[in-house]
Design an enzyme around this catalytic site. Structure first.
Site, PDB file in Angstrom:
ATOM      1  N   SER B  46      65.764 -34.932  73.026  1.00 23.17           N
ATOM      2  CA  SER B  46      66.839 -34.486  72.150  1.00 23.17           C
ATOM      3  C   SER B  46      67.988 -35.455  72.362  1.00 23.17           C
ATOM      4  O   SER B  46      68.428 -35.671  73.501  1.00 23.17           O
ATOM      5  CB  SER B  46      67.241 -33.058  72.518  1.00 23.17           C
ATOM      6  OG  SER B  46      68.158 -32.578  71.569  1.00 23.17           O
ATOM      7  N   GLU B  47      68.488 -36.071  71.278  1.00 16.71           N
ATOM      8  CA  GLU B  47      69.342 -37.248  71.455  1.00 16.71           C
ATOM      9  C   GLU B  47      70.729 -36.945  72.031  1.00 16.71           C
ATOM     10  O   GLU B  47      71.474 -37.863  72.343  1.00 16.71           O
ATOM     11  CB  GLU B  47      69.442 -38.070  70.165  1.00 16.71           C
ATOM     12  CG  GLU B  47      70.055 -37.373  68.974  1.00 16.71           C
ATOM     13  CD  GLU B  47      68.996 -36.758  68.067  1.00 16.71           C
ATOM     14  OE1 GLU B  47      67.889 -36.458  68.556  1.00 16.71           O
ATOM     15  OE2 GLU B  47      69.290 -36.554  66.877  1.00 16.71           O
ATOM     16  N   ASN B  48      71.066 -35.670  72.178  1.00 14.39           N
ATOM     17  CA  ASN B  48      72.320 -35.374  72.879  1.00 14.39           C
ATOM     18  C   ASN B  48      72.179 -35.529  74.390  1.00 14.39           C
ATOM     19  O   ASN B  48      73.145 -35.320  75.127  1.00 14.39           O
ATOM     20  CB  ASN B  48      72.822 -33.963  72.523  1.00 14.39           C
ATOM     21  CG  ASN B  48      71.815 -32.882  72.837  1.00 14.39           C
ATOM     22  OD1 ASN B  48      70.629 -33.033  72.556  1.00 14.39           O
ATOM     23  ND2 ASN B  48      72.253 -31.808  73.421  1.00 14.39           N
ATOM     24  N   SER B  88      70.729 -41.859  76.422  1.00 14.15           N
ATOM     25  CA  SER B  88      69.819 -41.294  75.435  1.00 14.15           C
ATOM     26  C   SER B  88      69.524 -42.307  74.333  1.00 14.15           C
ATOM     27  O   SER B  88      68.372 -42.483  73.922  1.00 14.15           O
ATOM     28  CB  SER B  88      70.450 -40.035  74.844  1.00 14.15           C
ATOM     29  OG  SER B  88      69.573 -39.438  73.938  1.00 14.15           O
TER      30      SER B  88
END
Lengths: 233, 220
Positions: B46-48, B88
């Site tokens: 998840s890119e967060n 990330s």
């Protein structure tokens, strides 16, 4: 106490020196890991014409969204502005300038600024409206655009715990943009849930070294959830 | 019959391989997580700033400090890691994520993708989509073959502002599984939805479409 002691005791002191027209970099993703009390202090100060650099702009009535209420933001640099109605209104009326920036580029702009790197090449955005007007250079047969880093007059960040020297750790995904934001402020102000004495944090676990932090304050946090998704046990 | 969103997700999930690190875009792509083939392990990014995303939490597990890129509360699996947004996107931009699934408005025969902005409508932002399409070596776009007015979304040239140039090689629609040959400038029909004729797919594809002699039906 020691010259390394970064603790301040009021939010007035924490945001002292913030003036009209300044650039403020804020950590947080959505409403997760946002420096909510520092944002509220900016609202209280009433400073105007701010450039705010943050992945999102909060929601109506919470987070960075509160700075829209008195039209304190002139320019917003963000990757996604979400469902914020006041934001939409001010953007459509032209009162608010919005510079949409890809999320990874935004993170890198902060990281680079903190590391003394004025600009970097990235493939992200090449051939899209984001790449228009930017220098293009080819490396190994691929095209990249030049993106400039962003330094803040202030950076406001939220961590979980810090010692008095500003050595900090984050909790879960409340980390997000905070470590990069912390490096990118001429003045970096950090608020945390708990301040401990130097030596209480394991140096190996420190995520933001205190060298980046100028002012540190302990606060209490609402930690509002934007999308509450649960499953039955 | 056109494929349901679940069937599209099922078909895309068959591309998953054991040990893949996977990023699923917001919306329909998240359904892919429900159809991981038996006997393989994948980890969701998840890119967060989370690798090893688990299911939604129970009431007891709910934690405001643990969310996904869609801002939904989530959990972590054993073996997960959490990191900054810069780390990330280093994973993403450095090409370390094995498999990415994204939605789109339009895709064209050169592998261009438009997914973030419709001129005249309010633009909310690209989030991490431009980073994902620019970097991921292995992306599948998941979308309907045509819009609700019947206009094709697989075009000779994208009409909307691009999210990325020359980066898409595979598209899963509700009618077909299609590859893109950038050099020839053409879509290649690889599989069709059960009961959907090649003619219907040809009729609903705006860009050049190469139809091999044998186009198998997907099986569910």
């Amino acid at each position: 106490m020691s010259g390394f002691d970064k603790v301040v005791h009021s939010y007035e002191e924490a945001m002292q020196g913030l003036e009209d027209g300044m650039t403020v970099i804020a950590g947080g993703f959505g409403l997760c890991g946002i420096p909510e009390n520092l944002i509220n202090q900016i609202k209280k100060l009433g400073v105007k014409d701010l450039t705010i650099v943050s992945n999102n702009c909060g929601v109506d009535g919470f987070g960075l969204g509160v700075l829209l209420e008195d039209k304190q933001i002139k320019t917003m640099i963000a990757s996604y502005v979400g469902e914020n109605k006041l934001f939409e209104q001010q953007m459509l009326s032209g009162e608010l300038e919005v510079i949409l920036t890809p999320q990874g580029t935004l993170a890198e702009k902060m990281r680079a600024a903190g590391a003394g790197i004025p600009a970097f090449y990235t493939a992200t955005g090449y051939g899209t409206p984001i790449g228009e007007g930017k220098e293009v250079r080819e490396f190994n047969g691929r095209k990249y655009i030049l993106e400039e880093s962003i330094k803040g007059d202030f950076a406001i960040v939220k961590a979980w715990k810090a010692d008095r020297y500003g050595n900090a750790i984050y909790r879960h995904t409340a980390q997000n943009f905070n470590p990069m934001a912390a490096t990118a402020g001429k003045i970096t102000v950090m608020e945390v849930e708990e301040i401990v004495e130097p030596g209480e944090l394991d140096p190996t676990q420190v995520q933001t070294p205190g060298i980046y932090v100028d002012r540190l304050i302990q606060g209490t946090f609402e930690k509002r959830i934007e999308k509450r998704t649960v499953r039955s046990a | 019959m056109t494929l349901s969103r679940e069937q599209m997700a099922m078909r895309v999930a068959r591309e998953l391989k054991d040990g893949y690190y996977v990023n699923l875009g917001i919306g329909i792509p998240t359904l892919v997580a429900n159809y991981i083939p038996e006997g393989i392990e994948v980890m969701f990014q998840s890119e967060n700033g989370l690798l090893g995303m688990g299911p939604f939490p129970t009431e007891e597990q709910l934690d405001a400090d643990l969310i996904n890129a869609g801002k939904e509360t989530v959990t972590t699996i054993n073996g997960a890691s959490i990191f900054s947004s810069a780390d990330s996107f280093a994973m993403i931009r450095g090409g370390h994520v094995d498999f990415t699934v994204l939605g789109a408005f339009e895709v064209d025969v050169k592998g261009n993708i438009a997914s973030w902005m419709i001129p005249g409508k309010l633009v909310k932002g690209m989030g991490g989509a431009m980073d994902l399409v620019a970097a991921a070596p292995n992306i599948i776009v998941m979308m309907t073959h045509a819009d609700k007015y019947g206009n094709s979304k697989l075009l000779e040239q994208c009409s909307l502002p691009l999210t990325g140039a020359g980066c898409i090689k595979r598209v899963m629609t509700d009618l077909a599984f299609v590859e893109i040959d950038h050099e020839q400038g053409a879509f290649i029909l690889k599989e069709r939805a059960p009961g959907i004729s090649v003619d219907e797919i040809v009729g609903k594809t705006g860009g050049k479409l190469i139809v091999p002699d044998n186009v198998p039906e997907m099986e569910f």
